[in-house]
Design a protein around this motif. Structure first.
Motif, PDB file in Angstrom:
ATOM      1  N   SER A 312       0.803  -1.233   0.000  1.00  0.00           N
ATOM      2  CA  SER A 312       0.000   0.000   0.000  1.00  0.00           C
ATOM      3  C   SER A 312       0.834   1.280   0.000  1.00  0.00           C
ATOM      4  O   SER A 312       0.442   2.245  -0.665  1.00  0.00           O
ATOM      5  N   VAL A 315       1.698   2.011  -3.646  1.00  0.00           N
ATOM      6  CA  VAL A 315       0.477   2.322  -4.418  1.00  0.00           C
ATOM      7  C   VAL A 315       0.030   3.746  -4.080  1.00  0.00           C
ATOM      8  O   VAL A 315      -0.265   4.560  -4.972  1.00  0.00           O
ATOM      9  N   ASN A 316       0.003   4.076  -2.782  1.00  0.00           N
ATOM     10  CA  ASN A 316      -0.419   5.422  -2.370  1.00  0.00           C
ATOM     11  C   ASN A 316       0.563   6.495  -2.839  1.00  0.00           C
ATOM     12  O   ASN A 316       0.162   7.609  -3.155  1.00  0.00           O
ATOM     13  N   ALA A 319      -0.275   7.121  -6.381  1.00  0.00           N
ATOM     14  CA  ALA A 319      -1.627   7.706  -6.419  1.00  0.00           C
ATOM     15  C   ALA A 319      -1.597   9.203  -6.091  1.00  0.00           C
ATOM     16  O   ALA A 319      -2.372   9.982  -6.640  1.00  0.00           O
ATOM     17  N   ARG A 320      -0.688   9.612  -5.216  1.00  0.00           N
ATOM     18  CA  ARG A 320      -0.599  11.049  -4.880  1.00  0.00           C
ATOM     19  C   ARG A 320      -0.246  11.872  -6.115  1.00  0.00           C
ATOM     20  O   ARG A 320      -0.809  12.937  -6.358  1.00  0.00           O
ATOM     21  N   ALA A 322      -0.751  10.881  -9.272  1.00  0.00           N
ATOM     22  CA  ALA A 322      -1.873  10.754 -10.217  1.00  0.00           C
ATOM     23  C   ALA A 322      -2.995  11.719  -9.827  1.00  0.00           C
ATOM     24  O   ALA A 322      -3.630  12.330 -10.685  1.00  0.00           O
ATOM     25  N   ALA A 354      -6.228   0.842  -1.014  1.00  0.00           N
ATOM     26  CA  ALA A 354      -5.417   1.736  -1.858  1.00  0.00           C
ATOM     27  C   ALA A 354      -5.754   1.550  -3.339  1.00  0.00           C
ATOM     28  O   ALA A 354      -5.857   2.520  -4.095  1.00  0.00           O
ATOM     29  N   GLN A 357      -9.162   3.109  -4.177  1.00  0.00           N
ATOM     30  CA  GLN A 357      -9.041   4.571  -4.296  1.00  0.00           C
ATOM     31  C   GLN A 357      -8.322   4.948  -5.589  1.00  0.00           C
ATOM     32  O   GLN A 357      -8.709   5.885  -6.290  1.00  0.00           O
ATOM     33  N   ALA A 358      -7.278   4.187  -5.923  1.00  0.00           N
ATOM     34  CA  ALA A 358      -6.495   4.481  -7.135  1.00  0.00           C
ATOM     35  C   ALA A 358      -7.309   4.257  -8.405  1.00  0.00           C
ATOM     36  O   ALA A 358      -7.022   4.852  -9.449  1.00  0.00           O
ATOM     37  N   SER A 359      -8.343   3.409  -8.331  1.00  0.00           N
ATOM     38  CA  SER A 359      -9.143   3.115  -9.532  1.00  0.00           C
ATOM     39  C   SER A 359      -9.907   4.345 -10.028  1.00  0.00           C
ATOM     40  O   SER A 359     -10.415   4.360 -11.135  1.00  0.00           O
ATOM     41  N   LEU A 361      -8.375   7.199 -10.312  1.00  0.00           N
ATOM     42  CA  LEU A 361      -7.315   8.102 -10.776  1.00  0.00           C
ATOM     43  C   LEU A 361      -6.718   7.617 -12.097  1.00  0.00           C
ATOM     44  O   LEU A 361      -6.905   6.459 -12.470  1.00  0.00           O
ATOM     45  N   MET A 363      -4.375   5.955 -13.305  1.00  0.00           N
ATOM     46  CA  MET A 363      -3.251   5.052 -13.056  1.00  0.00           C
ATOM     47  C   MET A 363      -3.647   3.594 -13.202  1.00  0.00           C
ATOM     48  O   MET A 363      -4.816   3.237 -13.034  1.00  0.00           O
TER      49      MET A 363
END
Length: 446
Positions: A312, A315-316, A319-320, A322, A354, A357-359, A361, A363
């Protein structure tokens, strides 16, 4: 006829990715030994030849002929275009609406190339039938139109077409029609392809995450997954090469952050789950895939493999970036995180959360599993068979994880691994920008 009779002026070679990501490139011509061939230049321009328009039609019927002895009709429509041989070719069939003479069909979308070969004036024949279980559908009536005529239908201003049955028309003097087909709306939009976004200047931002947990084994021991063999490679390096060599063509500066996780770092030997493998936290970028490979090999003797296997944080981390890119509201950046790991995730709950949440964005996450561990958890993150949910029950907005076990590709050509790993990426890029309603940055309207 004989090529060797001609004077060789020079040559230039590159991958297709280099051309489409630049749209237009000019390069010096080279001799066979890669020295300049005089002053000659070559310019290559790329254009995808395709009609990416789609048409969405919404239709209804009114007072259609009653065909069933008991009850009403079960109407459906069929759309035909003229084929090269002069015969009508079926291009679309609507669903059947049961027991009504006033059907309202669901709106449907078809490529404009399918409906009329992209020719707005081409005739289109629309036939209306009453559905029968035995397949002997009863003909209600038909009419002809064209896309340019159908485009006159706008929301609030429907178009009406008389549905005519020629046999009835001949027989009955006072025959008017067999009902009315109403075109409630007709819209033409563009469906953009991955190439449209790349040609529009979208950059693929590539980050690598490498697993340095103890389960990989001591890198000095030939049985370790991090052991670099006499050929100068291992499964981690093979995965970096296979994916990176293709993706780097789609990123103009070719500077890629490379991060490690699950190791203790000098000088205080604290465990880190997102450290720059070049040991420069403010600038974790490596120059090209070669740079990643060099930084990887150089960091191995300086770290202690440890644990746990936490995904995570990395991934985070991506994601920041993105999330920052979404503030531009343009289709200019898409992030790809390649995680190479030897196995079981320790922070599954946090990683699921994570990824969900990323889905939302721009990425995608590619996981390559090295070694022979049980990768069931990875398959679970790759939402091909069912939608991934976080521990709170929130569903992923889209499937962004592609998992590939390296062991299935050990003896295959490296292109085979690259193809499997990157198979879903183009559609993930398109799907994200489409959901955000973002066209390629320099596209023409439909």
């Amino acid at each position: 006829m004989q090529l060797d009779e001609h004077d060789f002026l020079g040559q230039f070679s590159c991958s297709l990715g280099t051309i489409v990501s630049s749209k237009k490139i000019t390069r010096p011509l080279l001799l066979m030994n890669d020295k300049p061939a005089g002053k000659g230049l070559i310019t290559i321009a790329a254009q995808e030849l395709s009609d990416n328009r789609v048409i969405t039609l919404s239709l209804a019927g009114r007072k259609l002929d009653k065909k069933d002895l008991f009850g009403k009709s079960d109407p459906f429509l069929e759309f035909y275009k003229p084929g090269d041989d002069g015969k009508w070719m079926l291009v679309h069939r609507t669903e059947v609406i049961k027991y009504t003479l006033d059907p309202i069909w669901r709106p449907f979308t078809v490529p404009l190339v399918s409906l009329c070969d992209g020719d707005m004036e081409k005739p289109i024949q629309v036939m209306c039938y009453d559905y029968d279980n035995d397949g002997g559908h009863d003909f209600i009536g038909d009419f002809q139109t064209s896309v340019s005529r159908m485009c006159e239908a706008r929301d609030g201003v429907p178009l009406e077409f008389e549905c005519i049955n020629p046999k009835k028309q001949k027989k009955k003097k006072n025959y008017k029609n067999s009902g009315i087909i109403i075109l409630r709306s007709c819209k033409i939009n563009r469906e953009y392809s991955f190439l449209d976004y790349i040609l529009g200047g979208c950059q693929l931002m590539f980050t690598v995450g490498i697993d340095f947990t103890a389960s990989n084994g001591n890198p000095l021991d030939p049985s370790s997954l991090h052991y670099i063999n006499p050929m100068g490679t291992n499964e981690y390096l093979s995965a970096i090469w296979a994916v990176g060599q293709i993706i780097q063509d789609y990123d103009s500066d070719k500077m890629f952050p490379a991060l490690g996780f699950g190791a203790q770092l000098p000088p205080d030997w604290k465990v880190s789950h997102e450290f720059a493998i070049n040991f420069n936290p403010t600038n974790p970028f490596c120059s090209g895939v070669d740079g990643i490979a060099q930084a990887y090999s150089a960091c191995l003797p300086h770290i202690r493999f440890y644990g746990p296997t936490n995904f995570s944080p990395i991934v985070n981390h991506v994601a920041r970036f993105a999330a920052q890119a979404t503030q531009q509201q343009t289709a200019t950046q898409y992030f790809i995180l390649l995680i190479i790991t030897d196995g079981v995730i320790s922070d599954m709950e946090e990683t699921r959360h994570a990824v969900v949440q990323a889905s939302k964005l721009p990425m995608s996450i590619i996981i390559v599993g090295v070694g022979n561990a049980d990768f069931a958890a990875m398959e679970f993150l790759d939402g091909d068979s069912r939608t991934l949910r976080s521990h709170t029950g929130e569903e992923a907005a889209r499937d962004i994880v592609q998992f590939v076990p390296f062991r299935e590709f050990r003896s295959a050509a490296k292109e085979t691994l690259a193809k499997a790993v990157l198979a879903e990426l183009p559609q993930q890029v398109v799907q994200y920008f489409k959901r955000q309603n973002l066209p390629p940055t320099n596209s023409e309207p439909a």
